[in-house]
Design a protein around this motif. Structure first.
Motif, PDB file in Angstrom:
ATOM      1  N   GLN A   1     -29.846 -40.036  42.408  1.00 40.46           N
ATOM      2  CA  GLN A   1     -28.495 -40.600  42.359  1.00 40.46           C
ATOM      3  C   GLN A   1     -27.483 -39.627  42.951  1.00 40.46           C
ATOM      4  O   GLN A   1     -26.491 -39.262  42.336  1.00 40.46           O
ATOM      5  N   ARG A   2     -27.770 -39.215  44.206  1.00 37.72           N
ATOM      6  CA  ARG A   2     -26.906 -38.280  44.918  1.00 37.72           C
ATOM      7  C   ARG A   2     -26.458 -38.892  46.240  1.00 37.72           C
ATOM      8  O   ARG A   2     -27.220 -39.600  46.890  1.00 37.72           O
ATOM      9  N   VAL A   3     -25.229 -38.585  46.626  1.00 40.57           N
ATOM     10  CA  VAL A   3     -24.670 -39.027  47.897  1.00 40.57           C
ATOM     11  C   VAL A   3     -24.753 -37.857  48.875  1.00 40.57           C
ATOM     12  O   VAL A   3     -24.382 -36.732  48.534  1.00 40.57           O
ATOM     13  N   ILE A   4     -25.239 -38.127  50.066  1.00 44.21           N
ATOM     14  CA  ILE A   4     -25.371 -37.111  51.100  1.00 44.21           C
ATOM     15  C   ILE A   4     -24.323 -37.410  52.163  1.00 44.21           C
ATOM     16  O   ILE A   4     -24.255 -38.533  52.679  1.00 44.21           O
ATOM     17  N   TYR A   5     -23.495 -36.419  52.474  1.00 38.12           N
ATOM     18  CA  TYR A   5     -22.419 -36.650  53.421  1.00 38.12           C
ATOM     19  C   TYR A   5     -22.195 -35.421  54.293  1.00 38.12           C
ATOM     20  O   TYR A   5     -22.687 -34.340  54.022  1.00 38.12           O
ATOM     21  N   ARG A   6     -21.449 -35.643  55.373  1.00 35.43           N
ATOM     22  CA  ARG A   6     -21.143 -34.562  56.304  1.00 35.43           C
ATOM     23  C   ARG A   6     -19.646 -34.568  56.576  1.00 35.43           C
ATOM     24  O   ARG A   6     -19.068 -35.608  56.856  1.00 35.43           O
ATOM     25  N   ARG A   7     -19.040 -33.409  56.452  1.00 39.17           N
ATOM     26  CA  ARG A   7     -17.618 -33.265  56.783  1.00 39.17           C
ATOM     27  C   ARG A   7     -17.466 -33.127  58.293  1.00 39.17           C
ATOM     28  O   ARG A   7     -18.335 -32.549  58.953  1.00 39.17           O
ATOM     29  N   ARG A   8     -16.376 -33.622  58.841  1.00 37.95           N
ATOM     30  CA  ARG A   8     -16.129 -33.516  60.280  1.00 37.95           C
ATOM     31  C   ARG A   8     -16.055 -32.051  60.680  1.00 37.95           C
ATOM     32  O   ARG A   8     -15.423 -31.248  60.015  1.00 37.95           O
ATOM     33  N   GLY A   9     -16.737 -31.735  61.772  1.00 39.33           N
ATOM     34  CA  GLY A   9     -16.731 -30.370  62.278  1.00 39.33           C
ATOM     35  C   GLY A   9     -17.751 -29.460  61.629  1.00 39.33           C
ATOM     36  O   GLY A   9     -17.877 -28.305  62.025  1.00 39.33           O
ATOM     37  N   CYS A  10     -18.484 -29.934  60.652  1.00 36.70           N
ATOM     38  CA  CYS A  10     -19.500 -29.119  59.971  1.00 36.70           C
ATOM     39  C   CYS A  10     -20.890 -29.537  60.437  1.00 36.70           C
ATOM     40  O   CYS A  10     -21.157 -30.719  60.648  1.00 36.70           O
ATOM     41  N   ASP A  11     -21.778 -28.563  60.565  1.00 36.55           N
ATOM     42  CA  ASP A  11     -23.139 -28.836  61.025  1.00 36.55           C
ATOM     43  C   ASP A  11     -24.108 -29.094  59.882  1.00 36.55           C
ATOM     44  O   ASP A  11     -25.237 -29.488  60.099  1.00 36.55           O
ATOM     45  N   TRP A  12     -23.690 -28.829  58.659  1.00 36.97           N
ATOM     46  CA  TRP A  12     -24.597 -28.963  57.524  1.00 36.97           C
ATOM     47  C   TRP A  12     -24.218 -30.166  56.660  1.00 36.97           C
ATOM     48  O   TRP A  12     -23.108 -30.673  56.733  1.00 36.97           O
ATOM     49  N   GLU A  13     -25.158 -30.586  55.852  1.00 34.61           N
ATOM     50  CA  GLU A  13     -24.950 -31.725  54.960  1.00 34.61           C
ATOM     51  C   GLU A  13     -24.482 -31.244  53.590  1.00 34.61           C
ATOM     52  O   GLU A  13     -24.870 -30.170  53.140  1.00 34.61           O
ATOM     53  N   CYS A  14     -23.654 -32.048  52.945  1.00 29.04           N
ATOM     54  CA  CYS A  14     -23.203 -31.791  51.581  1.00 29.04           C
ATOM     55  C   CYS A  14     -23.821 -32.847  50.675  1.00 29.04           C
ATOM     56  O   CYS A  14     -24.117 -33.962  51.118  1.00 29.04           O
ATOM     57  N   VAL A  15     -24.003 -32.509  49.419  1.00 26.77           N
ATOM     58  CA  VAL A  15     -24.591 -33.434  48.452  1.00 26.77           C
ATOM     59  C   VAL A  15     -23.737 -33.416  47.186  1.00 26.77           C
ATOM     60  O   VAL A  15     -23.296 -32.359  46.747  1.00 26.77           O
ATOM     61  N   ALA A  16     -23.504 -34.607  46.631  1.00 29.47           N
ATOM     62  CA  ALA A  16     -22.749 -34.712  45.379  1.00 29.47           C
ATOM     63  C   ALA A  16     -23.397 -35.775  44.504  1.00 29.47           C
ATOM     64  O   ALA A  16     -23.869 -36.800  45.004  1.00 29.47           O
ATOM     65  N   PRO A  17     -23.419 -35.548  43.184  1.00 30.94           N
ATOM     66  CA  PRO A  17     -23.901 -36.594  42.281  1.00 30.94           C
ATOM     67  C   PRO A  17     -23.032 -37.846  42.445  1.00 30.94           C
ATOM     68  O   PRO A  17     -21.823 -37.746  42.705  1.00 30.94           O
ATOM     69  N   LEU A  18     -23.626 -39.005  42.315  1.00 30.43           N
ATOM     70  CA  LEU A  18     -22.921 -40.264  42.527  1.00 30.43           C
ATOM     71  C   LEU A  18     -21.668 -40.365  41.667  1.00 30.43           C
ATOM     72  O   LEU A  18     -20.604 -40.766  42.151  1.00 30.43           O
ATOM     73  N   ILE A  19     -21.743 -39.981  40.414  1.00 30.34           N
ATOM     74  CA  ILE A  19     -20.593 -40.101  39.513  1.00 30.34           C
ATOM     75  C   ILE A  19     -19.426 -39.219  39.980  1.00 30.34           C
ATOM     76  O   ILE A  19     -18.266 -39.622  39.908  1.00 30.34           O
ATOM     77  N   VAL A  20     -19.726 -38.035  40.490  1.00 32.31           N
ATOM     78  CA  VAL A  20     -18.688 -37.138  41.002  1.00 32.31           C
ATOM     79  C   VAL A  20     -18.121 -37.691  42.305  1.00 32.31           C
ATOM     80  O   VAL A  20     -16.906 -37.691  42.520  1.00 32.31           O
ATOM     81  N   PHE A  21     -19.001 -38.175  43.184  1.00 32.19           N
ATOM     82  CA  PHE A  21     -18.554 -38.711  44.468  1.00 32.19           C
ATOM     83  C   PHE A  21     -17.606 -39.892  44.260  1.00 32.19           C
ATOM     84  O   PHE A  21     -16.565 -39.976  44.904  1.00 32.19           O
ATOM     85  N   ARG A  22     -17.951 -40.787  43.358  1.00 29.51           N
ATOM     86  CA  ARG A  22     -17.092 -41.952  43.097  1.00 29.51           C
ATOM     87  C   ARG A  22     -15.715 -41.554  42.583  1.00 29.51           C
ATOM     88  O   ARG A  22     -14.727 -42.211  42.862  1.00 29.51           O
ATOM     89  N   ALA A  23     -15.642 -40.474  41.822  1.00 31.46           N
ATOM     90  CA  ALA A  23     -14.371 -40.027  41.269  1.00 31.46           C
ATOM     91  C   ALA A  23     -13.495 -39.337  42.315  1.00 31.46           C
ATOM     92  O   ALA A  23     -12.273 -39.374  42.214  1.00 31.46           O
TER      93      ALA A  23
END
Length: 59
Positions: free
Chosen positions: A30-52
């Motif tokens: 239950q994790r969301v995987i995302y990438r910030r613009r200009g960054c080469d690496w992936e970020c991960v956040a628990p779904l509950i944190v991402f939704r907030a």
């Protein structure tokens, strides 16, 4: 990406107005995987944190 990760391509905005591209969702962890613009690496956040902290925006 692993087998249990759904590939996505969606834009979200955080509380500071920074745009991120959600590239996947890990169903088992239950994790969301995302990438910030200009960054080469992936970020991960628990779904509950991402939704907030993020809201979906249109492309």
């Amino acid at each position: 990406m692993q087998k249990n990760i759904q590939t996505l391509d969606r834009l979200y905005e955080d509380q500071r107005g920074i745009i991120v591209n959600v590239i996947g969702y890990d169903h088992d962890g239950q994790r969301v995987i995302y990438r910030r613009r200009g960054c080469d690496w992936e970020c991960v956040a628990p779904l509950i944190v991402f939704r907030a902290r993020f809201r979906r925006i249109d492309k």
